[in-house]
Design an enzyme around this catalytic site. Structure first.
Site, PDB file in Angstrom:
ATOM      1  N   HIS A  91      -5.116  12.913   0.200  1.00  0.00           N
ATOM      2  CA  HIS A  91      -5.138  11.554   0.764  1.00  0.00           C
ATOM      3  C   HIS A  91      -4.078  10.632   0.144  1.00  0.00           C
ATOM      4  CE1 HIS A  91      -6.594   7.686   2.110  1.00  0.00           C
ATOM      5  NE2 HIS A  91      -6.975   7.364   0.894  1.00  0.00           N
TER       6      HIS A  91
ATOM      7  N   HIS B 222      -3.563   4.866  -5.823  1.00  0.00           N
ATOM      8  CA  HIS B 222      -4.329   3.747  -5.269  1.00  0.00           C
ATOM      9  C   HIS B 222      -5.846   3.860  -5.409  1.00  0.00           C
ATOM     10  CE1 HIS B 222      -4.982   6.127  -1.560  1.00  0.00           C
ATOM     11  NE2 HIS B 222      -5.935   5.263  -1.271  1.00  0.00           N
ATOM     12  N   ASP B 223      -6.385   5.084  -5.545  1.00  0.00           N
ATOM     13  CA  ASP B 223      -7.842   5.226  -5.660  1.00  0.00           C
ATOM     14  C   ASP B 223      -8.307   5.584  -7.067  1.00  0.00           C
ATOM     15  OD1 ASP B 223      -8.914   4.491  -3.151  1.00  0.00           O
ATOM     16  OD2 ASP B 223      -8.399   6.424  -2.256  1.00  0.00           O
TER      17      ASP B 223
ATOM     18  N   GLU C  92     -10.722   2.848  -8.562  1.00  0.00           N
ATOM     19  CA  GLU C  92     -11.969   2.783  -7.784  1.00  0.00           C
ATOM     20  C   GLU C  92     -12.828   4.038  -7.948  1.00  0.00           C
ATOM     21  OE1 GLU C  92     -11.517   0.461  -4.155  1.00  0.00           O
ATOM     22  OE2 GLU C  92     -12.499   2.119  -3.123  1.00  0.00           O
ATOM     23  N   ASP C  93     -12.198   5.200  -7.983  1.00  0.00           N
ATOM     24  CA  ASP C  93     -12.965   6.450  -7.875  1.00  0.00           C
ATOM     25  C   ASP C  93     -12.958   7.336  -9.107  1.00  0.00           C
ATOM     26  OD1 ASP C  93     -13.575   5.742  -5.286  1.00  0.00           O
ATOM     27  OD2 ASP C  93     -11.939   6.886  -4.394  1.00  0.00           O
TER      28      ASP C  93
ATOM     29  N   ASP D 149      -3.191   3.002   3.846  1.00  0.00           N
ATOM     30  CA  ASP D 149      -4.539   3.524   3.582  1.00  0.00           C
ATOM     31  C   ASP D 149      -5.377   3.506   4.868  1.00  0.00           C
ATOM     32  OD1 ASP D 149      -6.502   4.558   1.849  1.00  0.00           O
ATOM     33  OD2 ASP D 149      -7.250   2.564   1.314  1.00  0.00           O
TER      34      ASP D 149
HETATM   35  P1  NDP Z   1     -17.468   4.453   3.807  1.00  0.00           P
HETATM   36  O1  NDP Z   1     -16.648   3.388   3.188  1.00  0.00           O
HETATM   37  O2  NDP Z   1     -18.703   4.889   3.156  1.00  0.00           O
HETATM   38  O3  NDP Z   1     -16.636   5.772   4.055  1.00  0.00           O
HETATM   39  C1  NDP Z   1     -15.332   5.697   4.530  1.00  0.00           C
HETATM   40  C2  NDP Z   1     -14.364   5.915   3.373  1.00  0.00           C
HETATM   41  O4  NDP Z   1     -14.507   7.255   2.901  1.00  0.00           O
HETATM   42  C3  NDP Z   1     -12.932   5.785   3.800  1.00  0.00           C
HETATM   43  O5  NDP Z   1     -12.529   4.442   3.724  1.00  0.00           O
HETATM   44  C4  NDP Z   1     -12.236   6.673   2.779  1.00  0.00           C
HETATM   45  O6  NDP Z   1     -12.042   5.848   1.624  1.00  0.00           O
HETATM   46  C5  NDP Z   1     -13.261   7.745   2.446  1.00  0.00           C
HETATM   47  N1  NDP Z   1     -13.107   9.080   3.084  1.00  0.00           N
HETATM   48  C6  NDP Z   1     -13.334  10.275   2.493  1.00  0.00           C
HETATM   49  N2  NDP Z   1     -13.176  11.287   3.336  1.00  0.00           N
HETATM   50  C7  NDP Z   1     -12.809  10.757   4.515  1.00  0.00           C
HETATM   51  C8  NDP Z   1     -12.480  11.327   5.784  1.00  0.00           C
HETATM   52  N3  NDP Z   1     -12.510  12.638   6.016  1.00  0.00           N
HETATM   53  N4  NDP Z   1     -12.151  10.493   6.788  1.00  0.00           N
HETATM   54  C9  NDP Z   1     -12.121   9.164   6.580  1.00  0.00           C
HETATM   55  N5  NDP Z   1     -12.425   8.557   5.399  1.00  0.00           N
HETATM   56  C10 NDP Z   1     -12.766   9.347   4.362  1.00  0.00           C
HETATM   57  O7  NDP Z   1     -17.744   4.024   5.319  1.00  0.00           O
HETATM   58  P2  NDP Z   1     -18.671   2.854   5.815  1.00  0.00           P
HETATM   59  O8  NDP Z   1     -19.910   2.880   5.065  1.00  0.00           O
HETATM   60  O9  NDP Z   1     -17.851   1.648   5.868  1.00  0.00           O
HETATM   61  O10 NDP Z   1     -19.010   3.245   7.323  1.00  0.00           O
HETATM   62  C11 NDP Z   1     -18.271   2.714   8.409  1.00  0.00           C
HETATM   63  C12 NDP Z   1     -19.142   1.819   9.273  1.00  0.00           C
HETATM   64  O11 NDP Z   1     -20.352   2.477   9.620  1.00  0.00           O
HETATM   65  C13 NDP Z   1     -19.508   0.527   8.596  1.00  0.00           C
HETATM   66  O12 NDP Z   1     -19.043  -0.535   9.392  1.00  0.00           O
HETATM   67  C14 NDP Z   1     -21.029   0.516   8.498  1.00  0.00           C
HETATM   68  O13 NDP Z   1     -21.581  -0.707   8.939  1.00  0.00           O
HETATM   69  C15 NDP Z   1     -21.449   1.594   9.436  1.00  0.00           C
HETATM   70  N6  NDP Z   1     -22.526   2.406   8.909  1.00  0.00           N
HETATM   71  C16 NDP Z   1     -23.225   3.152   9.780  1.00  0.00           C
HETATM   72  C17 NDP Z   1     -24.218   3.980   9.357  1.00  0.00           C
HETATM   73  C18 NDP Z   1     -24.866   4.828  10.364  1.00  0.00           C
HETATM   74  O14 NDP Z   1     -25.459   5.820  10.029  1.00  0.00           O
HETATM   75  N7  NDP Z   1     -24.769   4.505  11.633  1.00  0.00           N
HETATM   76  C19 NDP Z   1     -24.632   4.041   7.953  1.00  0.00           C
HETATM   77  C20 NDP Z   1     -23.802   3.260   7.092  1.00  0.00           C
HETATM   78  C21 NDP Z   1     -22.808   2.469   7.578  1.00  0.00           C
HETATM   79  P3  NDP Z   1     -10.890   6.098   0.501  1.00  0.00           P
HETATM   80  O15 NDP Z   1      -9.569   5.909   1.118  1.00  0.00           O
HETATM   81  O16 NDP Z   1     -11.219   5.057  -0.530  1.00  0.00           O
HETATM   82  O17 NDP Z   1     -11.150   7.482   0.043  1.00  0.00           O
HETATM   83 ZN    ZN Z   2      -7.608   5.523   0.073  1.00  0.00          ZN
END
Ligand code: NDP
Ligand code: ZN
Length: 182
Positions: free
Chosen positions: A29, A55-56, A59-60, A116
């Site tokens: 990523h 960048h992560d 945070e991670d 990102d």
């Molecule tokens: P998260 O922030 O939990 O997860 C997305 C993050 O995961 C990305 O920003 C990325 O962050 C990382 N990531 C790791 N693997 C992947 C991948 N394969 N593809 C994309 N991203 C990946 O998401 P949210 O909780 O924000 O969920 C999105 C929406 O869904 C929200 O608006 C929330 O309201 C809603 N939601 C719905 C639920 C449901 O079951 N219907 C439950 C919870 C939330 P990085 O770049 O930092 O790694």
């Molecule tokens: Zn990222």
């Protein structure tokens, strides 16, 4: 400096995986971000590319601002800090804060955040996290679009790429959701 950032990020993310079914190594990523910035955005500024690779890590992983400043530069540490969410905040507040603060970031941090969001919506659509419904993917796309609204004005090429992926995939997501509701 770039290789040092890549090696540091690879070591820190060593045991982490993306959320997709094949558990892609996490380091793919940050590498994608640097690639998009350079090959699409035409950005060759070393601090931006190093901060994209890192960048992560605040945070991670257990990495601190001070470690990045001491191993790299204050500019790189500041950039990474700028694209790091406040861990004290709950998830909903963190999401809202990204929307509210996007336009206040420095131009260099905006470029990294834009890359990102491009990489994440692309990943989300092509390699969705396990157990994510179409609805949840759709909601993520809508949120990312709101954040990107505040990041515009720094790279027409990156904005165009975001818009292209967004428009194409949100159409498909909406259709899939509508079909499931029938
Ligand atoms: P998260 O922030 O939990 O997860 C997305 C993050 O995961 C990305 O920003 C990325 O962050 C990382 N990531 C790791 N693997 C992947 C991948 N394969 N593809 C994309 N991203 C990946 O998401 P949210 O909780 O924000 O969920 C999105 C929406 O869904 C929200 O608006 C929330 O309201 C809603 N939601 C719905 C639920 C449901 O079951 N219907 C439950 C919870 C939330 P990085 O770049 O930092 O790694
Ligand atoms: Zn990222």
């Amino acid at each position: 400096m770039l290789i040092k950032a890549l090696a540091f990020a690879a070591e820190k993310h060593r045991n982490q995986r993306r959320k997709d079914p094949i558990q892609t190594p996490y380091i793919n990523h940050p590498i994608q971000l640097a690639d998009v910035l350079s090959s699409v955005g035409g950005i060759h500024d070393t601090p931006i590319l190093c901060a994209a690779l890192l960048h992560d890590v605040i945070e991670d992983t257990d990495t601190t601002y001070e470690t990045i400043r001491d191993l790299f530069t204050e500019e790189i540490a500041d950039l990474v800090q700028e694209v790091t969410d406040d861990p004290q905040l709950k998830k909903a507040a963190r999401k809202q804060r990204q929307i509210d603060k996007a336009s206040l970031k420095t131009d260099k941090a905006k470029l990294i955040s834009l890359a990102d969001k491009i990489c994440n919506i692309k990943d989300l659509y092509e390699h969705p996290p396990v157990n994510w419904s179409r609805q949840r993917q759709y909601e993520y796309f809508r949120w990312a679009h709101q954040v990107v609204a505040g990041l515009r004005g720094v790279s027409p090429e990156l904005e165009a790429l975001f818009d292209e992926i967004y428009e194409e995939d949100i159409k498909q997501l909406s259709q899939d959701i509508a079909t499931m509701e029938e």
